[in-house]
Design a protein around this motif. Sequence first.
Motif, PDB file in Angstrom:
ATOM      1  N   SER A  33      31.730  38.591  40.439  1.00 58.39           N
ATOM      2  CA  SER A  33      32.984  39.229  40.029  1.00 58.39           C
ATOM      3  C   SER A  33      33.618  38.539  38.822  1.00 58.39           C
ATOM      4  CB  SER A  33      33.979  39.207  41.195  1.00 58.39           C
ATOM      5  OG  SER A  33      34.426  37.887  41.430  1.00 58.39           O
TER       6      SER A  33
ATOM      7  N   LEU B 185      36.642  37.570  38.666  1.00 56.17           N
ATOM      8  CA  LEU B 185      37.475  36.477  39.168  1.00 56.17           C
ATOM      9  C   LEU B 185      36.658  35.211  39.338  1.00 56.17           C
ATOM     10  CD1 LEU B 185      40.108  35.335  40.250  1.00 56.17           C
ATOM     11  CD2 LEU B 185      39.527  36.288  42.501  1.00 56.17           C
TER      12      LEU B 185
ATOM     13  N   TRP C  14      35.920  33.734  36.017  1.00 62.93           N
ATOM     14  CA  TRP C  14      37.099  33.052  35.467  1.00 62.93           C
ATOM     15  C   TRP C  14      37.299  31.690  36.131  1.00 62.93           C
ATOM     16  CZ3 TRP C  14      41.835  31.567  37.647  1.00 62.93           C
ATOM     17  CH2 TRP C  14      42.821  31.175  36.739  1.00 62.93           C
TER      18      TRP C  14
ATOM     19  N   SER D  19      46.417  40.602  47.885  1.00 62.57           N
ATOM     20  CA  SER D  19      46.215  40.663  46.442  1.00 62.57           C
ATOM     21  C   SER D  19      44.795  41.145  46.209  1.00 62.57           C
ATOM     22  CB  SER D  19      46.453  39.301  45.793  1.00 62.57           C
ATOM     23  OG  SER D  19      45.694  38.296  46.428  1.00 62.57           O
ATOM     24  N   THR D  20      44.635  42.080  45.274  1.00 61.85           N
ATOM     25  CA  THR D  20      43.354  42.732  45.084  1.00 61.85           C
ATOM     26  C   THR D  20      42.953  42.742  43.617  1.00 61.85           C
ATOM     27  OG1 THR D  20      44.247  44.947  44.709  1.00 61.85           O
ATOM     28  CG2 THR D  20      43.889  44.286  46.996  1.00 61.85           C
ATOM     29  N   THR D  21      41.670  42.932  43.401  1.00 62.88           N
ATOM     30  CA  THR D  21      41.166  43.209  42.068  1.00 62.88           C
ATOM     31  C   THR D  21      41.012  44.729  41.944  1.00 62.88           C
ATOM     32  OG1 THR D  21      38.942  42.798  42.948  1.00 62.88           O
ATOM     33  CG2 THR D  21      40.017  40.983  41.765  1.00 62.88           C
TER      34      THR D  21
ATOM     35  N   ASP E 137      38.731  46.863  41.662  1.00 61.50           N
ATOM     36  CA  ASP E 137      37.670  47.590  42.362  1.00 61.50           C
ATOM     37  C   ASP E 137      37.962  47.833  43.841  1.00 61.50           C
ATOM     38  OD1 ASP E 137      37.435  44.801  42.618  1.00 61.50           O
ATOM     39  OD2 ASP E 137      35.348  44.954  43.238  1.00 61.50           O
TER      40      ASP E 137
ATOM     41  N   GLN F 284      41.381  48.251  45.014  1.00 58.52           N
ATOM     42  CA  GLN F 284      42.733  48.777  45.191  1.00 58.52           C
ATOM     43  C   GLN F 284      42.739  50.129  45.901  1.00 58.52           C
ATOM     44  OE1 GLN F 284      45.161  48.721  41.631  1.00 58.52           O
ATOM     45  NE2 GLN F 284      44.442  46.672  41.093  1.00 58.52           N
TER      46      GLN F 284
ATOM     47  N   GLN G 244      48.413  38.729  35.606  1.00 57.83           N
ATOM     48  CA  GLN G 244      47.380  38.648  34.575  1.00 57.83           C
ATOM     49  C   GLN G 244      46.966  37.189  34.415  1.00 57.83           C
ATOM     50  OE1 GLN G 244      45.803  41.217  32.482  1.00 57.83           O
ATOM     51  NE2 GLN G 244      44.498  39.392  32.484  1.00 57.83           N
TER      52      GLN G 244
ATOM     53  N   PRO H  47      40.905  38.158  34.636  1.00 59.34           N
ATOM     54  CA  PRO H  47      41.151  39.498  35.177  1.00 59.34           C
ATOM     55  C   PRO H  47      42.578  39.689  35.667  1.00 59.34           C
ATOM     56  CG  PRO H  47      40.009  38.153  36.783  1.00 59.34           C
ATOM     57  CD  PRO H  47      40.090  37.332  35.532  1.00 59.34           C
TER      58      PRO H  47
ATOM     59  N   ILE I 100      45.087  40.788  38.660  1.00 65.68           N
ATOM     60  CA  ILE I 100      45.165  40.829  40.116  1.00 65.68           C
ATOM     61  C   ILE I 100      46.429  41.576  40.498  1.00 65.68           C
ATOM     62  CG2 ILE I 100      45.403  39.456  42.222  1.00 65.68           C
ATOM     63  CD1 ILE I 100      43.823  37.272  40.885  1.00 65.68           C
ATOM     64  N   ARG I 101      46.295  42.504  41.422  1.00 64.19           N
ATOM     65  CA  ARG I 101      47.422  43.336  41.829  1.00 64.19           C
ATOM     66  C   ARG I 101      47.877  42.979  43.244  1.00 64.19           C
ATOM     67  NH1 ARG I 101      50.822  46.523  39.130  1.00 64.19           N
ATOM     68  NH2 ARG I 101      49.062  47.422  37.977  1.00 64.19           N
TER      69      ARG I 101
END
Length: 217
Positions: free
Chosen positions: A29, A31, A34, A158-160, A162, A164, A179, A184, A186-187
Amino acid sequence: MDTVPRIRAARSADKDHVAALIADALDPSPLATWLIPDPGPRRRILTDVLGIWVEHALFYGDVHLTSDATAVTVGFHRYRPIPPPANYPTRLGDTAGIHSERFDLLDRLLAKDRPSEPHYHLAILAVSPTARRSGHGTALLSHHRSRLDHVNLLSWTSTTPDTQSLHGRHGYIPESAIQLPDGPLIRSMRRNPLHGDIQPTRIPPTEGHTSHPSLQP
């Protein structure tokens, strides 16, 4: 027709398998890239750091596995403040080395974004690459939703990007976005209590529960 997996509570003996499972799912991924740009040690470091958090969840939350041990949720019972993992800065430094700074930044950004009221923190939903599109993620979230509704409890995750839509199908509403620097997005997502009033009661344990998903991830 796929068989709906049974869901069971993980035990201490499952810790290493759960950490490795999550690392396998996270490894490719954005994340993970990163957090650990070097692909060589990435999976090992992810497994070791995740092992710390899985162990912590077994004390201050819960871990649930599908019966074939190919998908997992890791969550924390944040009905009141809970401590960080024991000796976390030292253990993180020992496991992540030069990558510790990014793990620490991620931890701080996520902690800042969490709700202040009592809630269940769905920290991780992971499905093994070998079990993708099998309905296992949906089964775990259906089980998770049933338990939350039983006690009428707020949940936060908290999600990425893909994942959500999958969380959205189980009642999670998008909120703020984080951000990561040169990384990436993250929401944060929130699932409100079924009846509006938050009840910080203990979530009942899983005992032979079988989920009945209606959607496939």
